[in-house]
Design a protein around this motif. Structure first.
Motif, PDB file in Angstrom:
ATOM      1  N   LEU A 177      27.120 -21.628 -36.907  1.00  0.00           N
ATOM      2  CA  LEU A 177      28.213 -22.132 -36.089  1.00  0.00           C
ATOM      3  C   LEU A 177      29.180 -20.980 -35.869  1.00  0.00           C
ATOM      4  CD1 LEU A 177      29.439 -24.848 -34.921  1.00  0.00           C
ATOM      5  CD2 LEU A 177      30.764 -24.957 -37.026  1.00  0.00           C
ATOM      6  N   GLU A 178      29.539 -20.716 -34.617  1.00  0.00           N
ATOM      7  CA  GLU A 178      30.451 -19.612 -34.328  1.00  0.00           C
ATOM      8  C   GLU A 178      31.494 -20.049 -33.303  1.00  0.00           C
ATOM      9  OE1 GLU A 178      30.368 -15.001 -32.715  1.00  0.00           O
ATOM     10  OE2 GLU A 178      28.799 -15.709 -34.067  1.00  0.00           O
ATOM     11  N   ARG A 179      32.705 -19.512 -33.460  1.00  0.00           N
ATOM     12  CA  ARG A 179      33.817 -19.802 -32.561  1.00  0.00           C
ATOM     13  C   ARG A 179      34.217 -18.533 -31.818  1.00  0.00           C
ATOM     14  NH1 ARG A 179      39.427 -19.711 -32.077  1.00  0.00           N
ATOM     15  NH2 ARG A 179      40.423 -21.669 -31.414  1.00  0.00           N
ATOM     16  N   SER A 180      34.457 -18.641 -30.516  1.00  0.00           N
ATOM     17  CA  SER A 180      34.924 -17.510 -29.728  1.00  0.00           C
ATOM     18  C   SER A 180      36.436 -17.405 -29.849  1.00  0.00           C
ATOM     19  CB  SER A 180      34.532 -17.683 -28.262  1.00  0.00           C
ATOM     20  OG  SER A 180      35.284 -18.734 -27.669  1.00  0.00           O
ATOM     21  N   PRO A 181      37.027 -16.247 -29.526  1.00  0.00           N
ATOM     22  CA  PRO A 181      38.479 -16.101 -29.609  1.00  0.00           C
ATOM     23  C   PRO A 181      39.249 -17.088 -28.732  1.00  0.00           C
ATOM     24  CG  PRO A 181      37.438 -13.946 -29.482  1.00  0.00           C
ATOM     25  CD  PRO A 181      36.369 -14.958 -29.232  1.00  0.00           C
ATOM     26  N   ASP A 182      38.625 -17.569 -27.648  1.00  0.00           N
ATOM     27  CA  ASP A 182      39.318 -18.520 -26.779  1.00  0.00           C
ATOM     28  C   ASP A 182      39.001 -19.972 -27.104  1.00  0.00           C
ATOM     29  OD1 ASP A 182      36.723 -18.527 -25.893  1.00  0.00           O
ATOM     30  OD2 ASP A 182      37.196 -18.212 -23.781  1.00  0.00           O
ATOM     31  N   GLY A 183      38.410 -20.223 -28.275  1.00  0.00           N
ATOM     32  CA  GLY A 183      38.256 -21.594 -28.749  1.00  0.00           C
ATOM     33  C   GLY A 183      36.965 -22.299 -28.434  1.00  0.00           C
ATOM     34  N   LYS A 184      35.970 -21.600 -27.868  1.00  0.00           N
ATOM     35  CA  LYS A 184      34.669 -22.212 -27.623  1.00  0.00           C
ATOM     36  C   LYS A 184      33.818 -22.128 -28.894  1.00  0.00           C
ATOM     37  CE  LYS A 184      34.741 -20.749 -22.770  1.00  0.00           C
ATOM     38  NZ  LYS A 184      34.111 -19.867 -21.768  1.00  0.00           N
ATOM     39  N   TYR A 185      32.874 -23.048 -29.019  1.00  0.00           N
ATOM     40  CA  TYR A 185      31.961 -23.051 -30.165  1.00  0.00           C
ATOM     41  C   TYR A 185      30.516 -23.057 -29.678  1.00  0.00           C
ATOM     42  CZ  TYR A 185      35.646 -24.227 -33.563  1.00  0.00           C
ATOM     43  OH  TYR A 185      36.755 -24.216 -34.375  1.00  0.00           O
ATOM     44  N   ILE A 186      29.652 -22.456 -30.479  1.00  0.00           N
ATOM     45  CA  ILE A 186      28.215 -22.576 -30.254  1.00  0.00           C
ATOM     46  C   ILE A 186      27.558 -22.863 -31.599  1.00  0.00           C
ATOM     47  CG2 ILE A 186      27.732 -20.093 -30.496  1.00  0.00           C
ATOM     48  CD1 ILE A 186      25.681 -20.551 -28.149  1.00  0.00           C
ATOM     49  N   ALA A 187      26.622 -23.804 -31.606  1.00  0.00           N
ATOM     50  CA  ALA A 187      25.975 -24.241 -32.847  1.00  0.00           C
ATOM     51  C   ALA A 187      24.468 -24.229 -32.663  1.00  0.00           C
ATOM     52  CB  ALA A 187      26.442 -25.642 -33.214  1.00  0.00           C
ATOM     53  N   VAL A 188      23.754 -23.697 -33.650  1.00  0.00           N
ATOM     54  CA  VAL A 188      22.296 -23.705 -33.664  1.00  0.00           C
ATOM     55  C   VAL A 188      21.838 -24.813 -34.598  1.00  0.00           C
ATOM     56  CG1 VAL A 188      20.207 -22.398 -34.195  1.00  0.00           C
ATOM     57  CG2 VAL A 188      22.203 -21.233 -33.212  1.00  0.00           C
ATOM     58  N   SER A 189      20.926 -25.651 -34.134  1.00  0.00           N
ATOM     59  CA  SER A 189      20.454 -26.773 -34.953  1.00  0.00           C
ATOM     60  C   SER A 189      19.778 -26.274 -36.219  1.00  0.00           C
ATOM     61  CB  SER A 189      19.489 -27.649 -34.156  1.00  0.00           C
ATOM     62  OG  SER A 189      18.282 -26.952 -33.886  1.00  0.00           O
ATOM     63  N   SER A 190      19.720 -27.117 -37.213  1.00  0.00           N
ATOM     64  CA  SER A 190      19.222 -26.713 -38.527  1.00  0.00           C
ATOM     65  C   SER A 190      17.795 -26.175 -38.483  1.00  0.00           C
ATOM     66  CB  SER A 190      19.294 -27.893 -39.501  1.00  0.00           C
ATOM     67  OG  SER A 190      18.517 -28.987 -39.037  1.00  0.00           O
ATOM     68  N   LYS A 191      16.969 -26.687 -37.581  1.00  0.00           N
ATOM     69  CA  LYS A 191      15.581 -26.229 -37.471  1.00  0.00           C
ATOM     70  C   LYS A 191      15.408 -25.168 -36.390  1.00  0.00           C
ATOM     71  CE  LYS A 191      13.517 -30.494 -39.240  1.00  0.00           C
ATOM     72  NZ  LYS A 191      12.547 -31.600 -38.993  1.00  0.00           N
ATOM     73  N   GLY A 192      16.506 -24.775 -35.743  1.00  0.00           N
ATOM     74  CA  GLY A 192      16.416 -23.743 -34.715  1.00  0.00           C
ATOM     75  C   GLY A 192      15.716 -24.205 -33.451  1.00  0.00           C
ATOM     76  N   SER A 193      15.668 -25.508 -33.219  1.00  0.00           N
ATOM     77  CA  SER A 193      14.936 -26.034 -32.067  1.00  0.00           C
ATOM     78  C   SER A 193      15.802 -26.182 -30.815  1.00  0.00           C
ATOM     79  CB  SER A 193      14.305 -27.382 -32.418  1.00  0.00           C
ATOM     80  OG  SER A 193      15.293 -28.278 -32.905  1.00  0.00           O
ATOM     81  N   PHE A 194      17.126 -26.242 -30.982  1.00  0.00           N
ATOM     82  CA  PHE A 194      18.019 -26.308 -29.829  1.00  0.00           C
ATOM     83  C   PHE A 194      19.394 -25.795 -30.234  1.00  0.00           C
ATOM     84  CE2 PHE A 194      18.833 -30.252 -32.062  1.00  0.00           C
ATOM     85  CZ  PHE A 194      20.187 -30.492 -31.875  1.00  0.00           C
ATOM     86  N   TYR A 195      20.244 -25.604 -29.230  1.00  0.00           N
ATOM     87  CA  TYR A 195      21.617 -25.185 -29.509  1.00  0.00           C
ATOM     88  C   TYR A 195      22.575 -26.023 -28.683  1.00  0.00           C
ATOM     89  CZ  TYR A 195      21.641 -22.578 -25.057  1.00  0.00           C
ATOM     90  OH  TYR A 195      21.588 -22.223 -23.729  1.00  0.00           O
ATOM     91  N   SER A 196      23.830 -26.050 -29.089  1.00  0.00           N
ATOM     92  CA  SER A 196      24.846 -26.834 -28.392  1.00  0.00           C
ATOM     93  C   SER A 196      26.105 -26.001 -28.237  1.00  0.00           C
ATOM     94  CB  SER A 196      25.167 -28.117 -29.170  1.00  0.00           C
ATOM     95  OG  SER A 196      24.010 -28.919 -29.343  1.00  0.00           O
ATOM     96  N   VAL A 197      26.817 -26.241 -27.137  1.00  0.00           N
ATOM     97  CA  VAL A 197      28.067 -25.531 -26.891  1.00  0.00           C
ATOM     98  C   VAL A 197      29.185 -26.547 -26.674  1.00  0.00           C
ATOM     99  CG1 VAL A 197      26.996 -23.445 -25.972  1.00  0.00           C
ATOM    100  CG2 VAL A 197      27.520 -25.333 -24.438  1.00  0.00           C
ATOM    101  N   TRP A 198      30.401 -26.129 -27.008  1.00  0.00           N
ATOM    102  CA  TRP A 198      31.574 -26.978 -26.808  1.00  0.00           C
ATOM    103  C   TRP A 198      32.760 -26.095 -26.493  1.00  0.00           C
ATOM    104  CZ3 TRP A 198      36.384 -27.176 -29.148  1.00  0.00           C
ATOM    105  CH2 TRP A 198      37.183 -28.285 -28.832  1.00  0.00           C
ATOM    106  N   GLU A 199      33.605 -26.566 -25.595  1.00  0.00           N
ATOM    107  CA  GLU A 199      34.838 -25.853 -25.298  1.00  0.00           C
ATOM    108  C   GLU A 199      35.990 -26.831 -25.249  1.00  0.00           C
ATOM    109  OE1 GLU A 199      35.238 -25.034 -20.700  1.00  0.00           O
ATOM    110  OE2 GLU A 199      33.316 -24.239 -21.424  1.00  0.00           O
TER     111      GLU A 199
END
Length: 340
Positions: A177-199
């Motif tokens: 799980l990582e956050r950008s300086p402008d508040g966006k997030y990106i998350a990699v699923s536990s099995k590495g099968s998909f990813y999700s983004v949020w702003e």
């Protein structure tokens, strides 16, 4: 008997292919090694590093309630003991904004400091909190953002007394799980099968399928908002800034690699470092178009799984077995790391 001989012939042929591939690695070496091994007084697994507004004053956190402090820019570290309910607590993340600092960890642990870490106050978390907090970002006075291992995001503006949910639903168990300086997030699923983004402003995470058969290992943001991903088999890919939701061609910095790529960080807008298993470290000075290898670091017996640059002259690499590398902006060709 014939089947046994044939089986060994197949195994031998496969071994020859592997050895040939290893021997064909054409990745050039960096002209000098800018990383020095720092002696850290712990064998606990380290997870995160942060500095106060004083670039010489920082903290390292890790497993078994490990908290280390430096007052000389990371050259030396001293262990600190915190009175926590569970001595085996795992400190996952640490962050400072000026003199105000935060630590989160498992199980459901939240610590707050307003005096550069001289003292820490344990704050209670709601027992109904979805997941365990794994990422904390200090944003200013009394203000911080916290994310959990299932993608729940909360924000406080009163020093941690109250937290407001920023997203309506969690995303599921994540591996990174990582956050950008402008508040966006990106998350990699536990099995590495998909990813999700949020702003900020979105009600829910936006899920995306991975773009190849390779499992995702890690993802994050460049300074310009570009996304990067690391996938199994030594694969690196960057998003296309001109076309939303599209990706540039897949890259393999070292085709013959059998070790995994674990983390990526930008030192400058054009200089990129990638850490991997077995002390492997790669650098690109042209934004990821070409790569070279820091072969002097291969003697360090550790998987290099977290790279952090606070500015172009201050950077660290965290490895397992209590290994810490410090970036030396004045390094020259005589710099030599020592094996762990």
């Amino acid at each position: 008997m014939h089947s046994i001989v044939k089986k060994w012939q197949v195994i031998f042929a496969a071994l020859i292919v592997v050895l040939a591939s290893i021997g064909c690695s054409k990745v050039p070496s960096v002209s000098y090694n800018p990383w020095e091994v720092i002696n850290v007084p712990t064998d606990a697994k380290l997870f995160d590093i942060a500095f106060t507004d004083n670039p010489n004053h920082g903290y390292l956190v890790g497993s078994n309630a490990t908290l280390l402090e430096t007052n000389d820019g990371g050259n030396t570290w001293q262990p600190l003991q915190l009175a926590v309910d569970e001595p085996k607590s795992r400190f996952d993340s640490v962050s400072f904004a000026g003199k105000e600092g935060w630590i989160v960890g498992e199980p459901s642990l939240l610590l707050h400091s307003t005096d550069e870490g001289k003292s820490w106050l344990s704050l209670p978390l709601n027992q109904k909190l979805p997941g365990s907090p794994i990422l904390i970002t200090a944003l200013g006075e009394n203000t911080a953002e916290m994310a959990t291992d299932v993608g729940a995001i909360y924000k406080t503006t009163d020093g941690g007394q109250n937290w407001k949910a920023q997203v309506e639903a969690a995303v599921g168990v994540v591996r990174n799980l990582e956050r950008s300086p402008d508040g966006k997030y990106i998350a990699v699923s536990s099995k590495g099968s998909f990813y999700s983004v949020w702003e900020p402003g979105q009600a829910a995470w936006d899920p995306h399928n991975r773009n190849s058969s390779r499992r995702l290992e890690n993802m994050g943001f460049a300074g310009n908002g570009q996304l990067w991903l690391l996938a199994r088999g030594g694969q690196v890919q960057f998003s296309d800034l001109t076309k939303s939701d599209e990706w540039l061609d897949v890259e393999y910095p070292e085709l013959a690699t059998s070790w995994g790529l674990l983390d990526l960080a930008y030192r400058t807008p054009e200089e990129i470092w990638i850490g991997g298993g077995s002390g492997n470290l790669l650098r690109s000075t042209d934004g990821g178009q070409t790569w070279e290898k820091d072969r002097e670091v291969e003697g360090v017996a550790a998987n290099l799984y977290k790279i952090v640059f606070f500015n172009p002259d201050q950077g660290f690499i965290i490895g397992d077995h209590g290994i810490l590398l410090k970036y030396n902006p004045n390094a020259n060709s005589s710099s030599q790391p020592e094996a762990a």
